[in-house]
Design a protein around this motif. Structure first.
Motif, mmCIF file in Angstrom:
data_model
loop_
_atom_site.group_PDB
_atom_site.id
_atom_site.type_symbol
_atom_site.label_atom_id
_atom_site.label_comp_id
_atom_site.label_asym_id
_atom_site.label_seq_id
_atom_site.Cartn_x
_atom_site.Cartn_y
_atom_site.Cartn_z
ATOM 1 N N VAL A 197 0.844 -1.201 0.000
ATOM 2 C CA VAL A 197 0.000 0.000 0.000
ATOM 3 C C VAL A 197 0.876 1.247 0.000
ATOM 4 N N SER A 198 1.936 1.221 0.779
ATOM 5 C CA SER A 198 2.854 2.359 0.829
ATOM 6 C C SER A 198 3.483 2.609 -0.545
ATOM 7 N N ALA A 199 3.877 1.537 -1.217
ATOM 8 C CA ALA A 199 4.455 1.672 -2.557
ATOM 9 C C ALA A 199 3.427 2.226 -3.537
ATOM 10 N N GLU A 200 2.191 1.745 -3.433
ATOM 11 C CA GLU A 200 1.124 2.237 -4.304
ATOM 12 C C GLU A 200 0.868 3.723 -4.056
ATOM 13 N N LEU A 201 0.859 4.116 -2.801
ATOM 14 C CA LEU A 201 0.659 5.519 -2.449
ATOM 15 C C LEU A 201 1.783 6.383 -3.022
ATOM 16 N N SER A 202 3.016 5.911 -2.932
ATOM 17 C CA SER A 202 4.155 6.644 -3.509
ATOM 18 C C SER A 202 4.023 6.769 -5.021
ATOM 19 N N THR A 203 3.562 5.704 -5.655
ATOM 20 C CA THR A 203 3.350 5.724 -7.107
ATOM 21 C C THR A 203 2.287 6.759 -7.480
#
Length: 124
Positions: free
Chosen positions: A103-109
């Motif tokens: 989720v954190s990676a998706e948010l950064s994307t």
């Protein structure tokens, strides 16, 4: 890049969980999934990309905070915007999202996409 829309599965799942946990009843929706009303409000997420592009000094943590806050305001309405418990909720959701790697990676994307103005249909 990831598009911010109701079709994003992570954001859709977040919205469903927030609905269940909040107990807040939302306005009825039309067949297309839009909230039925006489005048459609502009989502808080709509101007976020422009803001991030115009203000590059906003760091990634602040941008993620703004995104989570905008999503929650879109979900629950502006009547909660100045409520101190709403800001606590924003922080709690941010913490939960940061603690989940995917989720954190998706948010950064998503934040990167907002900064660059690139979405799924704008990629080359």
């Amino acid at each position: 890049m990831t598009r911010i829309s109701g079709s994003n599965p992570i954001l859709a799942a977040l919205r469903q969980q927030l609905d269940r946990k909040s107990g807040i009843k939302k306005a009825p929706q039309t067949k297309t999934g839009q909230t039925a009303s006489t005048s459609a409000p502009v989502p808080h997420t709509a101007g976020l990309g422009k803001k991030l592009q115009q203000e590059p000094e906003i760091d990634d943590d602040a941008a993620r905070h703004l995104l989570v806050k905008a999503l929650l305001l879109d979900q629950f309405g502006t009547r909660f915007a100045n409520d101190p418990s709403f800001l606590d909720l924003v922080r709690q959701v941010e913490t939960l999202m940061a603690n989940d790697e995917s989720v954190s990676a998706e948010l950064s994307t998503i934040v990167t996409g907002l900064r660059t103005g690139k979405t799924d249909d704008k990629q080359s």
